[in-house]
Design an enzyme around this catalytic site. Structure first.
Site, PDB file in Angstrom:
ATOM      1  N   HIS A 209       0.792  -1.237   0.000  1.00 29.15           N
ATOM      2  CA  HIS A 209       0.000   0.000   0.000  1.00 29.15           C
ATOM      3  C   HIS A 209       0.822   1.284   0.000  1.00 29.15           C
ATOM      4  CE1 HIS A 209       0.950   0.077   4.283  1.00 29.15           C
ATOM      5  NE2 HIS A 209       0.713   1.370   4.196  1.00 29.15           N
TER       6      HIS A 209
HETATM    7  C1  UD1 Z   1      -1.748   5.879   5.582  1.00 29.73           C
HETATM    8  C2  UD1 Z   1      -0.481   6.461   6.191  1.00 29.73           C
HETATM    9  C3  UD1 Z   1       0.607   5.396   6.281  1.00 29.73           C
HETATM   10  C4  UD1 Z   1       0.089   4.115   6.916  1.00 29.73           C
HETATM   11  C5  UD1 Z   1      -1.164   3.672   6.187  1.00 29.73           C
HETATM   12  C6  UD1 Z   1      -1.768   2.410   6.759  1.00 29.73           C
HETATM   13  C7  UD1 Z   1      -0.116   8.840   5.781  1.00 29.73           C
HETATM   14  C8  UD1 Z   1       0.704   9.823   5.033  1.00 29.73           C
HETATM   15  N1  UD1 Z   1       0.059   7.555   5.425  1.00 29.73           N
HETATM   16  O1  UD1 Z   1      -1.499   5.592   4.216  1.00 29.73           O
HETATM   17  O2  UD1 Z   1       1.672   5.905   7.073  1.00 29.73           O
HETATM   18  O3  UD1 Z   1       1.074   3.100   6.813  1.00 29.73           O
HETATM   19  O4  UD1 Z   1      -2.130   4.720   6.263  1.00 29.73           O
HETATM   20  O5  UD1 Z   1      -2.772   1.912   5.908  1.00 29.73           O
HETATM   21  O6  UD1 Z   1      -0.865   9.220   6.641  1.00 29.73           O
HETATM   22  N2  UD1 Z   1      -8.976   4.967   1.348  1.00 29.73           N
HETATM   23  C9  UD1 Z   1     -10.192   4.306   1.174  1.00 29.73           C
HETATM   24  N3  UD1 Z   1     -10.762   3.746   2.276  1.00 29.73           N
HETATM   25  C10 UD1 Z   1     -10.194   3.795   3.502  1.00 29.73           C
HETATM   26  C11 UD1 Z   1      -8.954   4.451   3.644  1.00 29.73           C
HETATM   27  C12 UD1 Z   1      -8.364   5.023   2.550  1.00 29.73           C
HETATM   28  O7  UD1 Z   1     -10.744   4.249   0.070  1.00 29.73           O
HETATM   29  O8  UD1 Z   1     -10.783   3.288   4.473  1.00 29.73           O
HETATM   30  C13 UD1 Z   1      -8.352   5.621   0.198  1.00 29.73           C
HETATM   31  C14 UD1 Z   1      -8.182   7.114   0.436  1.00 29.73           C
HETATM   32  O9  UD1 Z   1      -9.317   7.822   0.125  1.00 29.73           O
HETATM   33  C15 UD1 Z   1      -7.001   7.426  -0.463  1.00 29.73           C
HETATM   34  C16 UD1 Z   1      -6.175   6.151  -0.389  1.00 29.73           C
HETATM   35  O10 UD1 Z   1      -7.054   5.114   0.025  1.00 29.73           O
HETATM   36  O11 UD1 Z   1      -7.418   7.631  -1.785  1.00 29.73           O
HETATM   37  C17 UD1 Z   1      -5.003   6.279   0.542  1.00 29.73           C
HETATM   38  O12 UD1 Z   1      -5.422   6.602   1.856  1.00 29.73           O
HETATM   39  P1  UD1 Z   1      -4.548   7.549   2.801  1.00 29.73           P
HETATM   40  O13 UD1 Z   1      -5.212   7.619   4.100  1.00 29.73           O
HETATM   41  O14 UD1 Z   1      -4.208   8.779   2.084  1.00 29.73           O
HETATM   42  O15 UD1 Z   1      -3.159   6.841   2.955  1.00 29.73           O
HETATM   43  P2  UD1 Z   1      -2.733   5.351   3.219  1.00 29.73           P
HETATM   44  O16 UD1 Z   1      -2.131   4.804   1.975  1.00 29.73           O
HETATM   45  O17 UD1 Z   1      -3.795   4.522   3.838  1.00 29.73           O
END
Ligand code: UD1
Length: 360
Positions: A209
């Protein structure tokens, strides 16, 4: 009664906070108010963890998600500040390295509220990672830095923390407590092995991820091709993070191995217990592999958990397919003694004692 506000928002923080919240509510000496930033919002990325791990319901859900780094962190900062002005806590606890971590630290510090950072001092020395930026800035403004390892402690020493008015302690890694506590009940609470028709030691568990992999198609392709190659020898099971799913779908990338929706904590622990080895770019899963006596192939260019590599429990391959396959071959045929203590014991209790001291 003293009051602390716990700020969390992303999946790995739920796991860590579960341990400490259980201790805090058991002792009845400190009031804990939980703020969920909303960063992770899918049921299987958030609510499932609260239910399974019996984390107290957040008093506030800020519903901030799906935004770029600036907008996400900025909105969190503004909304957390309002909560802190209302709640007037003695301290704020933040975990790890996410945007929720830095937003919580910054909001609290500017209101002169003590900041407690659990999982301080970790460094990848890769400033391209958003997590590394979050860690460095969070550590610099925290009042109590709780380090999981000796190397984390050394990193802070190198950065000159002895000259800063901050308490630095090493307690061990709180995720060890989580694996021990929930690992005792996970077999009863999860049917993932039967559900997926898996056999003991006959599958590799993978998760991908990290932005450095998902946002670089060349790297992402190489990792997934590596996993597909491995899947010709042994089943590969990959619970897919929503970020990775979106990118695979948008680029019409399809691979021939088992990809499933994100799983809850009990399912994850059962997958860990039963798998042959782990392939991941997650920080937490590297240690969870070790706690479950499994080798780990780290598909990143560095790790914060250097002791795992130093002891030969994990190996860094980056996104290089050939290196992944070679590590897979090596670990397929190696028997390793995992009985060494790298991450402490009764860590939650030690952290609780430090929290009490700083808010007394
Ligand atoms: C975040 C953290 C990372 C951690 C990871 C665990 C930051 C910079 N990064 O990254 O340190 O290791 O979480 O998973 O804070 N999304 C969904 N559903 C969800 C959650 C996220 O669709 O329940 C989507 C978001 O809308 C976004 C993408 O996934 O488009 C990434 O989510 P984001 O929270 O930005 O970062 P992570 O990759 O989860």
């Amino acid at each position: 009664m003293k009051k602390i506000v716990t700020i969390l928002g992303a999946r790995p923080q739920f796991v860590k906070a579960a341990v400490l919240s259980r201790i805090i509510s058991g002792k009845k000496e400190i009031e804990e108010v939980i703020v969920h930033t909303g960063q992770h919002y899918d049921v299987n990325m958030s609510e499932t963890f609260f239910t399974e791990m019996e984390i107290p319901e957040p008093k506030y859900n800020l519903n901030i998600n799906g935004l770029g780094h600036g907008a996400m962190t900025g909105q969190m900062l503004e909304k957390i500040e309002k909560v802190l002005l209302d709640e007037k806590p003695d301290a704020v606890i933040i975990y790890g390295d996410t945007n929720s971590t830095i937003a919580g630290a910054l909001a609290a510090k500017k209101l002169d509220i003590k900041v407690i950072h659990v999982e301080a001092g970790l460094r990848s020395y890769n400033m391209k990672m958003p997590e590394e930026i979050n860690r460095i800035l969070t550590d610099r403004i925290s009042d109590l830095l709780i380090c999981p390892t000796d190397s984390a402690l050394q990193n802070l020493k190198k950065e000159g923390y002895k000259n800063i008015d901050t308490k630095v302690v090493k307690t061990g890694d709180i995720m060890k407590d989580a694996v021990e506590f929930y690992g005792k009940i996970s077999a009863k609470r999860s049917n993932v092995i039967q559900r997926l028709g898996l056999k003991k030691h006959a599958f590799v568990l993978a998760t991908i991820h990290r932005q450095e992999n998902t946002d670089n198609l060349e790297k992402l392709r190489s990792i997934f091709e590596g996993l597909e190659e491995i899947s010709k020898e042994i089943q590969v099971v990959l619970p897919l993070h929503p970020r990775t799913r979106k990118i695979l779908e948008n680029n019409r990338l399809e691979y021939d191995f088992t990809m499933i929706d994100p799983v809850g904590y009990f399912d994850m622990l059962e997958l860990l217990k039963n798998c042959k080895m782990v392939v991941t770019d997650s920080g937490g899963l590297q240690k969870e592999a070790f706690f479950n006596q499994k080798h780990c192939i780290i598909v990143r260019d560095e790790t914060e958990w250097v002791e795992l590599v130093d002891h030969g429990f994990a190996t860094i391959t980056g996104s290089n397919k050939e290196k992944m396959l070679s590590a897979f071959d090596t670990y397929s045929n190696s028997i390793t003694d995992f009985n060494i203590s790298l991450y402490g014991n009764k860590v939650g209790q030690s952290i609780y004692k430090e929290i009490k001291k700083i808010i007394k």
